[in-house]
Write an enzyme that holds these catalytic residues in place. Structure first.
Site, short mmCIF file in Angstrom:
data_model
loop_
_atom_site.label_atom_id
_atom_site.label_comp_id
_atom_site.label_asym_id
_atom_site.label_seq_id
_atom_site.Cartn_x
_atom_site.Cartn_y
_atom_site.Cartn_z
N ASN A 15 -10.96 26.59 -27.22
CA ASN A 15 -11.18 25.50 -25.89
C ASN A 15 -11.28 25.42 -24.73
O ASN A 15 -11.02 25.51 -24.08
CB ASN A 15 -10.61 24.53 -26.89
CG ASN A 15 -11.00 23.74 -27.89
OD1 ASN A 15 -11.76 24.53 -28.26
ND2 ASN A 15 -10.17 23.08 -27.96
N LYS B 193 -9.44 28.14 -32.61
CA LYS B 193 -9.73 27.50 -31.45
C LYS B 193 -9.36 28.33 -30.47
O LYS B 193 -8.53 28.44 -29.77
CB LYS B 193 -9.60 26.17 -31.44
CG LYS B 193 -10.10 24.84 -32.55
CD LYS B 193 -11.73 25.57 -32.50
CE LYS B 193 -12.19 24.76 -31.52
NZ LYS B 193 -12.10 23.12 -31.46
N GLU C 169 -14.98 20.90 -19.40
CA GLU C 169 -14.81 19.98 -19.85
C GLU C 169 -14.03 18.92 -18.78
O GLU C 169 -14.37 18.08 -19.01
CB GLU C 169 -13.69 19.38 -20.95
CG GLU C 169 -14.69 20.52 -22.61
CD GLU C 169 -13.57 20.06 -23.29
OE1 GLU C 169 -14.44 19.43 -24.36
OE2 GLU C 169 -11.96 21.31 -23.62
N SER D 251 0.88 -1.50 0.17
CA SER D 251 0.13 0.31 -0.08
C SER D 251 1.12 1.48 -0.35
O SER D 251 0.61 2.25 -0.02
CB SER D 251 -1.04 0.38 0.66
OG SER D 251 -0.30 0.00 2.46
N ASN E 133 -4.20 -2.00 13.20
CA ASN E 133 -5.76 -1.93 12.67
C ASN E 133 -5.96 -0.79 12.44
O ASN E 133 -6.68 0.03 12.03
CB ASN E 133 -6.75 -2.98 12.89
CG ASN E 133 -6.13 -4.24 11.90
OD1 ASN E 133 -5.80 -4.48 11.22
ND2 ASN E 133 -6.11 -5.36 12.36
N SER F 268 -5.74 24.72 -30.39
CA SER F 268 -5.92 23.00 -31.24
C SER F 268 -4.85 22.95 -31.81
O SER F 268 -3.64 23.48 -32.19
CB SER F 268 -6.74 23.22 -32.09
OG SER F 268 -6.54 21.97 -32.63
N HIS G 214 -36.11 22.69 -19.75
CA HIS G 214 -35.80 21.70 -21.11
C HIS G 214 -34.30 22.16 -22.04
O HIS G 214 -34.44 22.04 -23.20
CB HIS G 214 -37.06 21.53 -21.48
CG HIS G 214 -37.62 20.46 -20.12
ND1 HIS G 214 -37.58 19.65 -20.71
CD2 HIS G 214 -38.28 21.43 -20.60
CE1 HIS G 214 -39.26 19.12 -19.84
NE2 HIS G 214 -39.33 20.60 -19.47
N TYR H 155 -10.98 -6.44 10.79
CA TYR H 155 -10.29 -6.07 10.09
C TYR H 155 -9.95 -7.82 8.46
O TYR H 155 -10.48 -8.44 8.59
CB TYR H 155 -9.11 -5.44 10.24
CG TYR H 155 -8.17 -5.54 8.83
CD1 TYR H 155 -8.57 -3.76 8.19
CD2 TYR H 155 -7.28 -6.24 8.29
CE1 TYR H 155 -7.67 -3.19 7.55
CE2 TYR H 155 -6.14 -5.48 7.41
CZ TYR H 155 -6.99 -3.82 7.15
OH TYR H 155 -5.44 -3.51 6.23
#
Lengths: 480, 480, 480, 480
Positions: free
Chosen positions: A279, A277, A284, A21, A104, A271, A150, A311
């Protein structure tokens, strides 16, 4: 046999990687050193280790803290690596550090400590984003915009009203995080492997030393539960859904078709092939990263499902989702703050669009009800008749439609040319909507003031929590 | 063209089915009648409709209530169907009911009203299940059982300790539901389509009449937000994860290999082909239905992601997930209550297993530390040496291992034969673990008493909320 | 303004980090160099760049390949960084590399190329794990074990039968991956930004050079689609669900209660506090990581939902989930192969348990039907009567139950003492179940042989695909 | 005790409801009757039941089929209810129907049989929707539209190119369903509870009788596996993601800001309060229902995770998600077919927008490269310089930018006024992009023709599968 032996030998390092981990443990390295220290202070105060032993071990921990995580050797997790490092530096006596505890309870405590810090940071940033929204709302109580249902023009409203709607959603996100904080900031330390311990430890003391608000009492529950992680991941998901709605609007409103706003260059990109462009990449990505946070939640829920007590190693797989999501969400909140604060709204186009598409039709129907006393459904039908062909009727046309639908002439029932003009004017339209929560400038002005006050309280609340935690940890660091 | 026309004509009924919300609307039929009534009372009090008009419309609503949902005609949603039904019975005047509101605020209000009722029911049932667990814990503070980590025997504990761990998790679920309740029980009514209205409505009055605790103020937020649904679905998911852990243990413990408990016949079933079988079907289904609730959450989150303000029809698709999950979770809680309360634990086998597999090794190491002062890590290594071959060492064997590992003889450092016997005895082992949250009988006894008190408070809290809501609705129903 | 400027300045680096894909781009660094090369070869062959230009640029790429990814400078993605690096080394002419293409088709091509490699590796490993299962099955066609339904003993079966069930599930996973491979190994290159290009490029040539099986034809579809990623993530999720079922059984069967198998030390770990523990950590982590892969799938689906055509930056957020999952799944498959191949089954305990719990009851009922001609449901009821109190009936007891339930005496209808003994013997029980797919040793032996043959074909199929791809890339690397 | 007894008694009906699968079983009622019949034919042919017995039982089944599902009594599932019904009508002999099988193989067979039918229907409908898209594309190869990346105008393209991109995605969905069909249409019948049976049944015969393509061989795998359900749910999810992208565009393109298309009234709806509204409700619901299908997938995956072999009751909870999703997806495909086929595109506005926003900039840069030989990156910079202030440059302005950026004058290097005009004209722009997959009318025309051919093959393939299945079932129904 030889072949098999050879293969298994080769797998060896792979097994270690599979069960390790360590990557996610970076998030709890410092927390672990603090937890060790609090545990040691308590062991000393309870006479379970001697003062000299305490000093030696704490010295090794301080040195490790100064050198940083890189000083650690191998080990399947950070707890083992730290203990090994302490024993290497302090000698055999380092082995006393693990008296009356287990990995633990240690890991559960570390996660809560590190998460507390992250939650405080997130709450501050969320308050900042909400403040940015309220602030821009305060400057736009008179800016007319089309209101959508809508994604179709529905009725005129104001930019303030719209921005405040987003702010209120974020304020609820903030409330949920505050609620979760109460369940996060609890101490599992002293639960040991799950059955507590026969040593005369003092759980209340380590709880206080680490700045926790109370114990996660039952020692089996303390090491088995990750519902606090699930809860935080759920709140983060809901928060991202709220952010994604803002992001979607930024994307839409900055299209050349809408042209309602322009993103600052800093938050846009161009771009590799299309030089014209601009963007809305940051928006996004906020929208896209929402999916990543949702997936993190579902991962964690699925991992925890149907695990018997106490655990199980599966729990190790839960935490990376927490850290990944919390980091991603904090980034998104900060980016949105920068992006929203630097948006340039095209107010003239917004105002012009506010009245387009017969978006005042509802008010026309409502005003007919108010002035002539006809039922709303009848007024709705009269206006509907007009809407099919005409978005700016004269009083004569209104009368004609009234005759047609219900054999009435509004002008004969007290409906004047002025009434009609007022109904069709988006600005007077909005001014009328002054009920609590409505878009009328006076009402949004009131809401802005009230939210600013609320934000000041929220900030103070977070500050207080942060100070309580910091004071405790500062004091802990100074104990020698 | 003709062909196409024909095809589209045929699709017609299909389109209606596709967009209809009628199936899920059953959940809000009664709520809608109450919302209509509250709105009408307010319209009357504000002079927006006349007393006779009020009486006529309310009469139609009462009749509809008496006849039930079947009396409704077609319509894409329940709101439209009710309004149509009222106009059919009360005439044109029925068209006044929709003055100053929209289906957008109406449906949001109905969902909150109906959800409030469900949450109260669920909180009661959850309190009952927690009480069942605490109650059985109270009778088993002395029942030894093996405690598990990684599903391997780890250390002895008690049945009370184990059951209380589950109870505490459920109590946190209950807290989360209480927190959510504060955000659910708010009134969006008066937001109309999203821009509020120019009619002089009184939002505070309808809020009070319906027993809400406050307004969901911003009218755009009020119709656009479903975060209260997402939050409840998240809490339901976490609750189911907690239940699934209990279910998993019931399944495991009732295998012939574990044989730690027997499920009551009522909660088991047999096989169509294997006459000797007794299967834990209810527990398996609780475990399985956890997946269904998780899916409902992810559905709702995904639906809401990236929706621009304000109302979009997508939101209609959120609600069925809420009703399905809430109903499924309440069923699972009640089933678990029945199942848990009727479990027959095989206490003799549990007690016998409690000490098996050298599960007292930790206490042996701990007692070495306490009596001889050696570091824990050293003691751990000595006991580890023994564990490889022997699960019930003599003092001589302990000394031999001590020599071997660290050149010490515990018996020469004050470790007696009695110390060894106590360490290896599961019952004295457990008795020693009396720190807060530990399994010692006195400590679990204390926890049982404290949880019973807490449960009494929780029950009182739910009762109070229910009474406040009921009183308001009762009063509303009596207004004529 | 100054303040805001200051804040935005500070955010600058943060914005870059937020929009950067560099971390995940490590997975496609080498693929990108290959795609660049193929594109350049084609440009040269079509006369779009000169031979010297080609040589210069390819030289810079070769140098970069030799130095590795660390040689790259900053840049929001690997494509930009490589182009910048090439221009820095080759001069202005490096700017010709991007002729007739865009990052949109470039990244889509790189992902497919890198994913192809991963799929081939995974298919090989999956074949290996399936072979391990089949191999162990082949050695255990006579090893009796209890067969479970609802985790209760149901009927006796064999270890071979059980292991082959897992193998068959994995073989279907393999089939799904093969199906997906056909949709992955297609070339989007030449789609440019989405509208293809006016340059006279040759898409078929780059397709062949890179070893793709065909074009992803429509240029808008080519850059907008990530359904190939969704499909692979879905298949990975299903595969992990299958692995998690094996993992669950390894965990259960290695409990002290089941004690049906022992995990090799290499795949287990011990406790920091409980020296006697041997925990099945690898199996627990396979089970846990299943949740992570499921979350990756849901993330990707949610990100792609409702994106308008063509490319949107959200798509960048999809790919990290792919790499994370594919790497995690390959690790899990390899770990399971090592773990399964080194399991030690406790065959004596398995065989002894095979007949316990009256698991032969079904065969007893079946044999009654066969020998006496009574309906199955009647036989089921007679045996059910016995099962309540007795798991090893005599012929007299069987007759008594027959009388009781249906007024018949099996012994009088041709049912002999031998019939009874055979029915109650787990081994003859299993031997009888020789229908296709059944556990009888001859039948499982046949299945083992058939699966080994199938695996040889699968391996050959993967090898063929790998060789086709390798040959193409090798040839491409040699073009100068 | 009395209280508890009373409570459990009350719960009784609730337990039955909790464990019942009857609601979802409606989907397999007819399949179950067919499976019963096939099993009975085989039992008769193998001499396991007599001809008269066969006739009696089949008579009861026929009668039940005629009366329909309502004729069934209570029972926790449809299999039990049918068997009970048969015994009630045919007497004791009805008990022979369950010879050599179990509900475990029965239900798995029924699900596959019913799912096969649904898949065939869906594939037909999907072919129809793809055909509608291709058909409209064929009529719009010359219709210019703006092409988008990041929802910003990027380069001009055609409506045909855009619609074909959607069609190709659906054709891949169709391929995936075909692949899944091969794994769905297999017979688990004869696996019995999981261990096959000692009766001399003939699995191949029932397989043939039911029109399956082969056996799901291993009997333990046959009853334990639901990966075929997971796979279908995954494919349905991906298909819905593809549909949601079309739905999103329909919603966007029908806003008053875009105004690129108008939805037919049949697929739109209006407002209860705003009489002028025309809302794209069907498209919004397709988008929303995507979330529901995704949730169904995650539910099913989560339920199956970590289930030990063989059958567990959890599996019952998987199937309702399958039926709900398959029905929802089929509805969405049909609705989209109607909606798409009736869209009215505003071609004049589309064409006008196609060249707006300097979307021809890429072609301008490309043409500079082709005519003057400068590197693409240089051309990109020159055009980028212009784009900042001017979207329709003259040759003089182009020269000035060339001087500025790279000290070159394009007009002096062979770049003519005609070249410039062509580059800036969207139509010639598109005409140039004739590489495979590009938007040039000739190329999209070719693609339309090729896809129509492919669709004809797909339709034939589905028809063939359907006929094979129907013939088998028809023959089965006629066996007496």
């Amino acid at each position: 046999m030889l072949l098999r032996g050879g293969r298994l030998g080769a797998i060896d390092r792979e097994v270690l990687e599979f069960i390790s981990s360590r990557e996610a443990d970076s998030w709890i390295f410092e927390a672990d050193l603090l937890v060790d220290r609090a545990h040691l202070v308590m062991l000393k105060d309870r006479g379970l280790i001697k003062a000299e032993e305490f000093a030696t071990i704490v010295g090794a921990l301080d040195q490790l803290f100064a050198e940083g995580e890189e000083a650690l050797g191998e080990g399947e997790d950070v707890h083992e690596a730290i203990e090994a490092c302490v024993i290497a530096r302090a000698g055999q006596v380092g082995g006393r550090m693990h008296t009356g505890r287990s990995r633990n309870d240690e890991v559960a405590t570390c996660i809560r400590l590190a998460l507390r810090e992250q939650l405080l940071g997130l709450m501050e940033e969320l308050n900042m984003l909400a403040a940015t929204l309220v602030d821009r709302a305060g400057k736009n109580t008179d800016t007319l915009i089309p209101g959508f249902t809508h994604l179709q023009h529905a009725q005129p409203t104001t930019l303030a009203h719209h921005l405040l709607a987003h702010a209120d959603a974020l304020l609820r996100d903030q409330s949920r995080l505050e609620d979760a904080y109460r369940r996060v900031n609890l101490s599992p330390l002293g639960a040991a492997a799950f059955a507590s311990t026969g040593f005369e430890i003092d759980r209340d003391q380590t709880c206080r030393l680490l700045g926790f608000d109370g114990l996660l009492e039952n020692s089996m529950d303390a090491v088995s539960s990750r519902d606090f992680v699930l809860e935080v991941l759920a709140h983060l998901s809901i928060l991202m859904v709220n952010l994604s709605r803002m992001a979607e609007e930024i994307i839409l409103w900055s299209t050349s078709e809408f042209a309602y706003l322009e993103i600052d260059d800093l938050f846009a990109s161009t771009s590799s092939i299309m030089p014209q462009k601009k963007n809305p990449d940051t928006a996004e990505l906020v929208r896209g990263k929402t999916g990543s946070v949702l997936g993190g939640l579902i991962s964690a829920l699925t991992i925890c499902k149907a695990l018997p007590l106490s655990y199980n190693r599966d729990l190790q797989e839960v935490t990376p989702h927490l850290w990944r999501s919390v980091s991603l969400v904090r980034g998104a909140v900060r980016i949105m703050d920068g992006c929203v604060s630097s948006l340039r709204f095209n107010t003239s186009r917004l105002e012009e669009s506010a009245g387009a598409g017969f978006s005042t039709a509802t008010e026309l129907a409502d005003s007919l009800v108010r002035k002539t006393g006809i039922p709303f459904r009848t007024a709705h039908q009269i206006v509907g008749r007009i809407a099919a062909t005409n978005t700016s009727p004269t009083l004569e046309e209104l009368d004609a439609a009234g005759e047609d639908v219900a054999r009435i002439r509004p002008s004969a029932m007290g409906y004047s040319r002025d009434d009609l003009a007022r109904a069709l004017n988006p600005r007077s339209n909005v001014a009328l909507r002054s009920r609590p929560g409505g878009p009328a400038p006076a009402e949004t002005g009131r809401m802005v003031a009230q939210r600013l006050e609320m934000l000041a309280q929220r900030r103070a609340g977070v500050r207080e929590r942060r100070e309580k935690a910091s004071r405790a940890l500062q004091a802990l660091r100074e104990i020698r």
